[in-house]
Design an enzyme around this catalytic site. Structure first.
Site, PDB file in Angstrom:
ATOM      1  N   CYS A  82       0.845  -1.188   0.000  1.00 45.84           N
ATOM      2  CA  CYS A  82       0.000   0.000   0.000  1.00 45.84           C
ATOM      3  C   CYS A  82       0.886   1.247   0.000  1.00 45.84           C
ATOM      4  O   CYS A  82       1.790   1.368   0.838  1.00 45.84           O
ATOM      5  CB  CYS A  82      -0.904  -0.014   1.231  1.00 45.84           C
ATOM      6  SG  CYS A  82      -1.940   1.465   1.384  1.00 45.84           S
ATOM      7  N   CYS A  85       0.340   3.213   3.552  1.00 47.51           N
ATOM      8  CA  CYS A  85       0.840   2.767   4.861  1.00 47.51           C
ATOM      9  C   CYS A  85       1.925   1.701   4.777  1.00 47.51           C
ATOM     10  O   CYS A  85       2.414   1.254   5.809  1.00 47.51           O
ATOM     11  CB  CYS A  85      -0.317   2.252   5.708  1.00 47.51           C
ATOM     12  SG  CYS A  85      -1.030   0.700   5.118  1.00 47.51           S
ATOM     13  N   CYS A 130      -7.148  -1.341   1.515  1.00 46.04           N
ATOM     14  CA  CYS A 130      -6.077  -1.809   2.390  1.00 46.04           C
ATOM     15  C   CYS A 130      -6.701  -2.062   3.759  1.00 46.04           C
ATOM     16  O   CYS A 130      -7.398  -1.191   4.290  1.00 46.04           O
ATOM     17  CB  CYS A 130      -4.980  -0.755   2.480  1.00 46.04           C
ATOM     18  SG  CYS A 130      -3.723  -1.111   3.722  1.00 46.04           S
ATOM     19  N   CYS A 133      -5.074   0.737   6.479  1.00 48.66           N
ATOM     20  CA  CYS A 133      -5.348   2.183   6.475  1.00 48.66           C
ATOM     21  C   CYS A 133      -6.665   2.545   5.786  1.00 48.66           C
ATOM     22  O   CYS A 133      -7.072   3.699   5.816  1.00 48.66           O
ATOM     23  CB  CYS A 133      -4.196   2.950   5.844  1.00 48.66           C
ATOM     24  SG  CYS A 133      -4.050   2.777   4.052  1.00 48.66           S
ATOM     25  N   CYS A 153      -8.171  -5.996  -9.653  1.00 48.30           N
ATOM     26  CA  CYS A 153      -7.756  -4.967 -10.601  1.00 48.30           C
ATOM     27  C   CYS A 153      -7.398  -3.718  -9.785  1.00 48.30           C
ATOM     28  O   CYS A 153      -8.278  -3.004  -9.310  1.00 48.30           O
ATOM     29  CB  CYS A 153      -8.914  -4.711 -11.567  1.00 48.30           C
ATOM     30  SG  CYS A 153      -8.478  -3.737 -12.990  1.00 48.30           S
TER      31      CYS A 153
END
Length: 166
Positions: A82, A85, A130, A133, A153
């Site tokens: 991510c 984070c 995510c 976060c 995707c």
């Protein structure tokens, strides 16, 4: 052109006309309140930490233009994380070329993502966030390859890549 690609090109063209930038805002529900995530920052802090394109996708549920991310062509062994984070999200061993213009994977790492219903654009899709976060990463569809049959995707701008150690 297959229907999926045709739809994405039409949608991205509309987004380019509306915003003209790398990312455009999708008509989806906003990310759940920051206090529900293990990693949370004020809106001002997110704006400082992220580029404008990352902020538009991760915090405002935007979508980058297809074929615009260098991560779409990333084929080295490693981990996609991510961009908000740094939580590891996907192994390169699950990446495949979906032909849609966005990095695609058939499976996330264990407990790395959470799903949320998205009713934008007059359809029902599953948004992927995510799990640490709450950043918007993209969508998951049931037209992927074996063994899962899923296609995660993802927006490349919402992720970073760390090559595997040699």
């Amino acid at each position: 052109m297959n229907t999926r690609r045709h739809f994405f090109h039409l949608v991205s063209a509309g987004g380019a006309l509306l915003g003209g930038g790398l990312a455009w805002r999708a008509a989806t529900a906003a990310a759940p309140a920051a206090e529900t995530w293990r990693v949370s920052y004020s809106d001002a802090e997110w704006r400082k930490r992220l580029t404008s394109a990352q902020y538009a996708v991760l915090r405002q549920d935007g979508t980058e233009r297809p074929y615009s991310s260098p991560l779409n062509k990333e084929h080295r062994a490693g981990t996609f994380a991510c961009a908000g984070c740094a939580q590891p999200l996907f192994s390169s061993t699950t990446k495949f070329d979906s032909g849609t213009g966005w990095p695609s994977f058939w499976q996330p790492l264990d407990k790395a993502v959470s799903n949320q219903m998205d009713t934008g654009f007059g359809m029902v899709r599953t948004a992927v966030r995510c799990s640490q976060c709450g950043g918007h990463l993209g969508h998951v569809f049931d037209d992927g390859p074996k063994p899962t049959g899923l296609r995660y995707c993802m927006n490349g701008v919402a992720m970073s890549f760390a090559p595997a150690a040699s």
